[in-house]
Design an enzyme around this catalytic site. Structure first.
Site, PDB file in Angstrom:
ATOM      1  N   ASP A 135       0.812  -1.213   0.000  1.00 29.99           N
ATOM      2  CA  ASP A 135       0.000   0.000   0.000  1.00 29.99           C
ATOM      3  C   ASP A 135       0.848   1.265   0.000  1.00 29.99           C
ATOM      4  OD1 ASP A 135      -2.069  -1.787   0.158  1.00 29.99           O
ATOM      5  OD2 ASP A 135      -3.143  -0.709   1.727  1.00 29.99           O
TER       6      ASP A 135
ATOM      7  N   CYS B 199       1.560  -8.162   5.183  1.00 31.09           N
ATOM      8  CA  CYS B 199       1.200  -6.763   5.017  1.00 31.09           C
ATOM      9  C   CYS B 199      -0.216  -6.551   4.488  1.00 31.09           C
ATOM     10  CB  CYS B 199       2.204  -6.077   4.084  1.00 31.09           C
ATOM     11  SG  CYS B 199       3.870  -6.009   4.772  1.00 31.09           S
ATOM     12  N   ASP B 200      -0.761  -5.399   4.882  1.00 27.57           N
ATOM     13  CA  ASP B 200      -1.922  -4.786   4.271  1.00 27.57           C
ATOM     14  C   ASP B 200      -3.070  -5.757   4.013  1.00 27.57           C
ATOM     15  OD1 ASP B 200      -0.631  -2.288   4.408  1.00 27.57           O
ATOM     16  OD2 ASP B 200       0.567  -2.803   2.676  1.00 27.57           O
ATOM     17  N   LYS B 201      -3.485  -5.938   2.757  1.00 30.79           N
ATOM     18  CA  LYS B 201      -4.683  -6.731   2.459  1.00 30.79           C
ATOM     19  C   LYS B 201      -4.406  -8.228   2.405  1.00 30.79           C
ATOM     20  CE  LYS B 201      -6.093  -2.729   2.272  1.00 30.79           C
ATOM     21  NZ  LYS B 201      -4.792  -2.319   2.807  1.00 30.79           N
TER      22      LYS B 201
ATOM     23  N   CYS C  86       5.639  -2.439   8.245  1.00 32.58           N
ATOM     24  CA  CYS C  86       6.010  -1.124   8.776  1.00 32.58           C
ATOM     25  C   CYS C  86       5.758  -1.056  10.279  1.00 32.58           C
ATOM     26  CB  CYS C  86       5.264  -0.034   8.032  1.00 32.58           C
ATOM     27  SG  CYS C  86       5.720   0.034   6.287  1.00 32.58           S
TER      28      CYS C  86
ATOM     29  N   GLU D 292      -6.698   4.516  -0.146  1.00 27.66           N
ATOM     30  CA  GLU D 292      -6.258   5.079   1.122  1.00 27.66           C
ATOM     31  C   GLU D 292      -5.865   6.534   0.923  1.00 27.66           C
ATOM     32  OE1 GLU D 292      -3.161   2.691   2.781  1.00 27.66           O
ATOM     33  OE2 GLU D 292      -4.556   1.152   3.485  1.00 27.66           O
TER      34      GLU D 292
ATOM     35  N   SER E 275      -4.801   4.910   5.458  1.00 29.43           N
ATOM     36  CA  SER E 275      -3.719   4.034   5.887  1.00 29.43           C
ATOM     37  C   SER E 275      -3.759   3.913   7.402  1.00 29.43           C
ATOM     38  CB  SER E 275      -2.376   4.628   5.452  1.00 29.43           C
ATOM     39  OG  SER E 275      -1.314   4.032   6.149  1.00 29.43           O
TER      40      SER E 275
END
Length: 560
Positions: free
Chosen positions: A78, A119-121, A192, A446, A472
Site C-alpha cells: 500500500d 502486510c496490508d490486504k 512497517c 487510502e 492508511s
C-alpha cells in the site's frame, strides 16, 4: 483425511502418477497433505524474505510427518501504491487473494494450511479464503520491521516520511533532512513498524487464536521469528486431522469479539473495521458497525503505538508483554475478554494469557491509567453517514474531538492533493473527498497522502477530513473515513457543497452536515452520482459487485 480424495483407491492412479512426478513416494500417500500459502514478493519490504520462511515451514512439516505443498498469492504494498492509480488495486487484491486460497486448497483437497502473510490486504485476504476452505489452519506472519532512527536517536517510521513531504512542501525542512528521513524510516525487512494496518491485522490474528503468541509483535528476520515459523508449521501437522481446529471452529463470535477488544485497547488501524466485517461474514458470525461501536464503548484504550504515539513501535510493545499482556489487562474489566475461546495451540485464551505480565506500565497501561475509558476506534452516525463512518480516535488531538468546519469539496483524491498542495485548504476547513468509496473509486483508495500533507503542513489542529474512501493505518488526525452510503451510491456526502458546515463530535459518535432535510431533498432532485471508468475490466467488475464499507466492501454473489 480430506486428501484421500486425490490419493486413495485404484481410481486415483492418475492422480498419484502426477504427484509422484513432484517427488512423492508410496509412504507419502499415508501422510497429511499440508498447504503453505506464502505471499513472497520481492517489492514488499515485509515479504521479500518470506521465501525463506516457506522453506523453513516445508522442512518442519516433513520432520513432523506431513507432506508440504507451497503455493503463492499476489500482494500489493500500500505504501508503494499510495498516491497514484495503483491504490485502486489494493483493496480489490484482498478478494483475489481470498479466491486464490480457496481455489488451490479445494482443487487439490489439502488437509491443513499454514498461511504466511504480513502486510496490508494479504492478511485478511488469506483469512477470508481459509475460512471458506475451513480446514485446520495456522497463521504465522513475516513480522514487523524495526523502527528507524535519525542521527540524533529520534525514532521514526514510514509515516514520518509521508509527513515529511508536507513539511518539505512548506519549506519547514531541507532536502537533506528529507533525504535522511527517506533513508532511515524503513531500516529492515518487515511490516512497517507502527500499529498500521499490517501489524494491526497480525495482532488480531493472535487475539483470535489462529496464530501463536508473539505473531503480532516478534520482529521480522530474527531467530525468535524463525522459531515461530517452525512451531507454526509443526502445529499444522499436529492438528491436520483434528476437527476441533477447523478454522471456523476457532474464528467464531467469541474470537471475533476478542479481536475487536484488542483492536480497541491498542488503537488499531481503521482498516481493521473494514476487514473484520468481511472476515466475520466468511466465518458465519457477521459483525455490524453497531456491534463494533458497542465493544468500543466497553474497552479502555491502554496502549498507544505509532502513529498515535510517534515514539512507540511494535518492538516496544513486544518488550512490554505483547498481545497476551494487553488481553490480560483488558480482561481485568470482567466479561470483556471471552476467555473460553479456543486457540490453535489447544489452550483457551484464558489459559494463554494467565501468565502474561506487563513489563512497562507506560507502554501497556493499567485500566486505572488508560488513555481513554473507551476504545481507540469509533463508529460515527448522522445525516452525513446514515449507515456509519469510522474514525481512529487514538490518533485525534483532544482539541479536534469536537470540530465544526466549512466544507471544501473534492471529487477525487488527486483533486484533494492538488488543492492542499496549492494552498486552497485553510484553517477551519472540513475537507470532503468523495467518489473514492469501494464502488466510486473504484477500489476505496487510502488517503495517507492528503492526511499526511495536512499534518505536515501544520494544519492538523485546524482542519478535519471526511471521505467515503479509507485511510492508511499510518493516518492520524481528525480524519473520518468509510462514510456509508458512499457518493457513488447516492450517499449524502455526494450532496455536500462548498461552505456547508460539517461537525464531528467523537463523544456523541456523530457526523453531521448542517443542512436541512428539505434542502438535501431539493439537492437530490437534480443529483446524478458521478461514474468513473477505471479503464480496467477487473476494476469495472469490482465496481459492479462490491458492497459499501458498512458491509466490509465484500463482493456480492447473489446476483451472479
Amino acid at each position: 483425511m480430506r486428501s484421500d480424495r486425490i490419493k486413495k483407491g485404484f481410481e486415483r492412479a492418475p492422480h498419484r502418477s502426477l504427484l509422484r512426478a513432484t517427488g512423492l513416494n508410496d509412504g507419502d500417500f499415508e501422510k497429511p497433505f499440508i498447504g503453505i500459502a506464502n505471499s513472497h514478493i520481492d517489492i514488499i519490504p515485509g515479504h521479500y524474505y518470506l521465501q525463506e520462511y516457506g522453506r523453513i515451514a516445508k522442512d518442519e512439516i516433513r520432520k513432523a510427518g506431513g507432506v508440504p505443498f507451497e503455493f503463492n498469492t499476489i500482494g500489493v504494498d500500500d505504501g508503494i501504491a499510495m498516491g497514484h492509480e495503483g491504490m485502486r488495486y489494493s483493496l480489490p487484491s484482498r478478494e483475489l487473494i481470498a479466491d486464490s486460497i480457496e481455489t488451490v486448497m479445494n482443487a487439490h483437497q489439502l488437509d491443513a494450511l499454514v498461511c504466511i502473510p504480513n502486510c496490508d490486504k494479504i492478511v485478511p485476504g488469506m483469512l477470508m479464503g481459509a475460512l471458506r476452505v475451513n480446514v485446520p489452519t495456522v497463521f504465522v506472519s513475516g513480522g514487523p520491521m524495526k523502527a528507524g532512527h535519525l542521527h540524533d536517536g529520534t525514532p521514526i517510521d514510514l509515516n514520518t516520511a509521508f509527513e515529511a513531504v508536507g513539511k518539505r512542501a512548506q519549506g519547514q525542512i531541507t532536502d537533506a533532512e528529507l533525504y535522511e528521513i527517506e533513508c532511515q524510516a524503513c531500516p529492515s525487512g518487515g511490516s512497517c513498524s507502527g500499529m498500521f494496518t499490517a501489524n494491526s491485522m497480525n495482532v488480531l490474528c493472535e487475539a483470535m487464536g489462529v496464530a501463536l503468541p508473539g505473531n503480532g509483535t516478534v520482529l521480522a528476520l530474527t531467530p525468535e521469528r524463525e522459531a515461530l515459523v517452525r512451531r507454526a508449521a509443526r502445529r499444522a501437522v499436529e492438528i491436520a486431522a483434528d476437527e476441533r481446529f477447523r478454522l471456523r471452529n476457532l474464528v467464531n463470535r467469541d474470537a471475533i469479539h476478542n479481536a475487536m477488544v484488542v483492536d480497541m485497547a491498542m488503537g488499531g488501524s481503521s482498516n481493521t473495521v473494514l476487514h473484520m466485517l468481511a472476515i466475520s461474514r466468511e466465518a458465519g458470525a457477521p459483525l455490524s458497525l453497531r456491534d463494533i461501536e458497542e465493544i468500543a464503548g466497553k474497552v479502555s484504550h491502554i496502549a498507544k503505538i505509532a502513529p498515535s504515539l510517534a515514539t512507540v513501535h511494535m518492538e516496544d510493545i513486544h518488550r512490554a508483554g505483547g498481545v497476551p499482556a494487553v488481553l490480560r489487562e483488558a480482561a481485568r474489566r470482567g466479561g470483556i475478554v471471552r476467555e473460553d475461546a479456543l486457540t490453535v495451540t489447544g489452550e483457551t485464551v484464558g489459559e494463554r494469557i494467565r501468565g502474561a505480565r506487563t513489563a512497562d506500565p507506560e507502554l501497556i497501561r493499567p485500566l486505572e491509567n488508560a488513555y481513554s475509558p473507551v476504545g481507540g476506534l469509533a463508529v460515527l452516525f448522522g445525516n452525513l453517514a446514515a449507515e456509519g463512518a469510522v474514525v481512529k480516535t487514538a490518533g485525534i488531538q483532544p482539541s479536534m474531538r469536537t470540530f465544526t468546519g466549512e466544507a471544501i469539496c473534492f471529487d477525487s483524491q488527486d483533486e484533494a492533493i492538488a488543492g492542499i498542495m496549492g494552498g486552497k485548504v485553510k484553517p477551519g476547513h472540513f475537507v470532503v473527498i468523495r467518489y473514492e468509496g469501494p464502488k466510486g473509486g473504484p477500489g476505496m483508495q487510502e488517503m495517507l497522502s492528503p492526511t499526511s500533507l495536512i499534518m505536515g503542513m501544520g494544519l492538523g489542529e485546524s482542519v478535519a477530513l471526511v471521505t467515503d474512501g479509507r485511510f492508511s493505518g499510518a493516518t492520524r488526525g481528525a480524519c473520518v473515513g468509510h462514510v456509508s452510503p458512499e457518493a457513488a451510491e447516492g450517499g449524502v456526502i455526494g450532496l455536500v457543497q462548498d461552505g456547508d458546515r460539517i461537525t464531528i463530535d467523537v463523544a456523541a459518535r456523530a457526523l453531521t452536515v448542517d443542512v436541512s432535510d428539505a434542502e438535501l431533498a431539493r439537492r437530490r432532485e437534480g443529483f446524478r452520482p458521478k461514474r468513473r471508468d477505471p479503464g480496467s475490466s477487473w476494476l469495472r467488475r469490482y465496481a459492479h459487485l462490491v458492497t459499501n464499507a458498512a458491509n466490509g466492501a465484500v463482493l456480492r454473489s447473489t446476483d451472479l
